[in-house]
Scaffold this motif. Structure first.
Motif, short mmCIF file in Angstrom:
data_model
loop_
_atom_site.label_atom_id
_atom_site.label_comp_id
_atom_site.label_asym_id
_atom_site.label_seq_id
_atom_site.Cartn_x
_atom_site.Cartn_y
_atom_site.Cartn_z
N CYS A 8 32.33 41.19 30.52
CA CYS A 8 33.37 42.09 30.99
C CYS A 8 32.80 43.49 31.06
CB CYS A 8 34.59 42.06 30.06
SG CYS A 8 35.17 40.40 29.60
N GLY A 64 32.78 51.88 30.84
CA GLY A 64 31.62 51.92 31.73
C GLY A 64 30.29 51.68 31.05
N TYR A 68 44.38 42.46 32.73
CA TYR A 68 43.53 43.64 32.62
C TYR A 68 44.08 44.75 33.49
CZ TYR A 68 41.22 42.61 37.13
OH TYR A 68 40.95 42.39 38.45
N GLN A 69 43.68 45.98 33.19
CA GLN A 69 44.03 47.16 33.97
C GLN A 69 42.76 47.94 34.26
OE1 GLN A 69 46.95 48.69 31.07
NE2 GLN A 69 48.48 48.66 32.70
N GLY A 70 42.70 48.56 35.41
CA GLY A 70 41.56 49.39 35.74
C GLY A 70 40.54 48.66 36.60
N LEU A 71 39.36 49.25 36.68
CA LEU A 71 38.27 48.70 37.49
C LEU A 71 37.35 47.88 36.59
CD1 LEU A 71 37.50 51.88 39.64
CD2 LEU A 71 38.93 49.90 40.26
N VAL A 72 37.73 46.64 36.37
CA VAL A 72 37.00 45.76 35.47
C VAL A 72 36.49 44.56 36.26
CG1 VAL A 72 37.11 44.36 33.38
CG2 VAL A 72 38.45 46.47 33.54
N GLU A 73 35.25 44.17 36.00
CA GLU A 73 34.66 43.00 36.65
C GLU A 73 34.25 41.98 35.60
OE1 GLU A 73 31.47 44.20 39.15
OE2 GLU A 73 32.74 45.39 40.50
N GLY A 105 32.90 47.59 33.24
CA GLY A 105 33.63 48.51 34.11
C GLY A 105 34.40 49.50 33.27
N GLN A 106 35.51 49.97 33.84
CA GLN A 106 36.38 50.93 33.16
C GLN A 106 37.82 50.44 33.22
OE1 GLN A 106 35.31 54.65 35.23
NE2 GLN A 106 34.31 55.33 33.35
N GLY A 107 38.40 50.25 32.06
CA GLY A 107 39.77 49.76 32.01
C GLY A 107 40.07 49.09 30.68
#
Length: 251
Positions: free
Chosen positions: A76, A31, A45-50, A78-80
């Protein structure tokens, strides 16, 4: 479902930057402290990534148009966990500090967003008109992921130990190093690759720092197209190795 392929599972790590394997980078996002990666290199990718295209200012845009050197980056955030790779190239992590890093942009996979990068005219440093081109100078503190074609060689440079490298195999070097460029050829053969030896320009590094060399005289596969015929054999003109390898900083 069973298979030996399940041995290649996710490699857990406490480090933010780590290698999933020799050819794949694993970056953990929490984050904050976004990562800048080469466009199109996300493989999973895994998680909430934009992923967003990274804005380039007017100066960077003008430098790219003038020199052909620069980075097409995506941000890149977010969190993941993000996995990055490019054409099965070997990936290497380097900590950039006050020493700085000079690199050909074609070999950069990703970097910390806090690092600063700008195009520098290395030909003015060499003083050889038309021989050198442009490189990226990366400064600040953070990590950079570089790519090489195969397992590279990291050479240490000291005041009493110079290092000479083929200009087509060099990937990166410590910014503080002094660099000289020369052609190992007689004047009568200046337009061919060191006579019949197949060698051309070489760089001589002096001072204190490191030099990274790859076991290839070509850029990543997307840029590595070799010409044919007699002209290519002697490395001359648009049909030669340098003429066809347009993205090479030493073409």
């Amino acid at each position: 479902m069973q298979s030996p392929i399940f041995a290649h599972n996710d490699q857990q790590s406490q480090e933010r930057w780590s290698l999933q394997n020799k050819q794949m980078l694993r970056v953990t996002l929490e984050g904050h402290d976004d990562v800048l990666a080469r466009k199109g290199t996300m493989v999973a990718y895994q998680g909430l990534v934009e992923f967003d295209a990274e804005y380039q200012g007017n100066s960077a845009t003008r430098a790219r148009a003038r020199t052909g050197e620069g980075l097409d980056l995506m941000r890149c955030h977010g969190q993941g966990t993000v996995y990055l790779a490019n054409l099965k190239q070997h990936v290497h992590l380097i900590d950039v500090d006050q020493e700085g890093l000079t690199v050909d942009s074609s070999y950069v996979l990703a970097m910390d967003s806090g690092l600063h990068h700008e195009v520098i005219a290395v030909d003015s440093l060499y003083g050889i008109s038309g021989s050198g081109k442009y490189q990226l100078n990366i400064t600040g503190r953070g990590k950079v992921a570089l790519m090489t074609s195969g397992a590279p060689l990291m050479m240490q440079v000291t005041p009493d130990r110079y290092v000479n490298c083929d200009a087509d195999a060099i990937v990166a070097w410590s910014t503080a190093l002094r660099v000289q460029m020369q052609a190992q050829t007689h004047s009568s053969g200046v337009w061919r690759r060191r006579g019949n030896t197949g060698e051309g320009w070489e760089l001589s590094f002096m001072g204190t720092g490191h030099v990274l060399v790859q076991p290839s005289e070509l850029l990543p596969p997307q840029n590595a197209v070799i010409g044919q015929g007699a002209a290519a054999q002697f490395g001359m003109g648009q049909h030669g190795a340098r003429g066809q390898n347009q993205g090479n900083v030493w073409s």
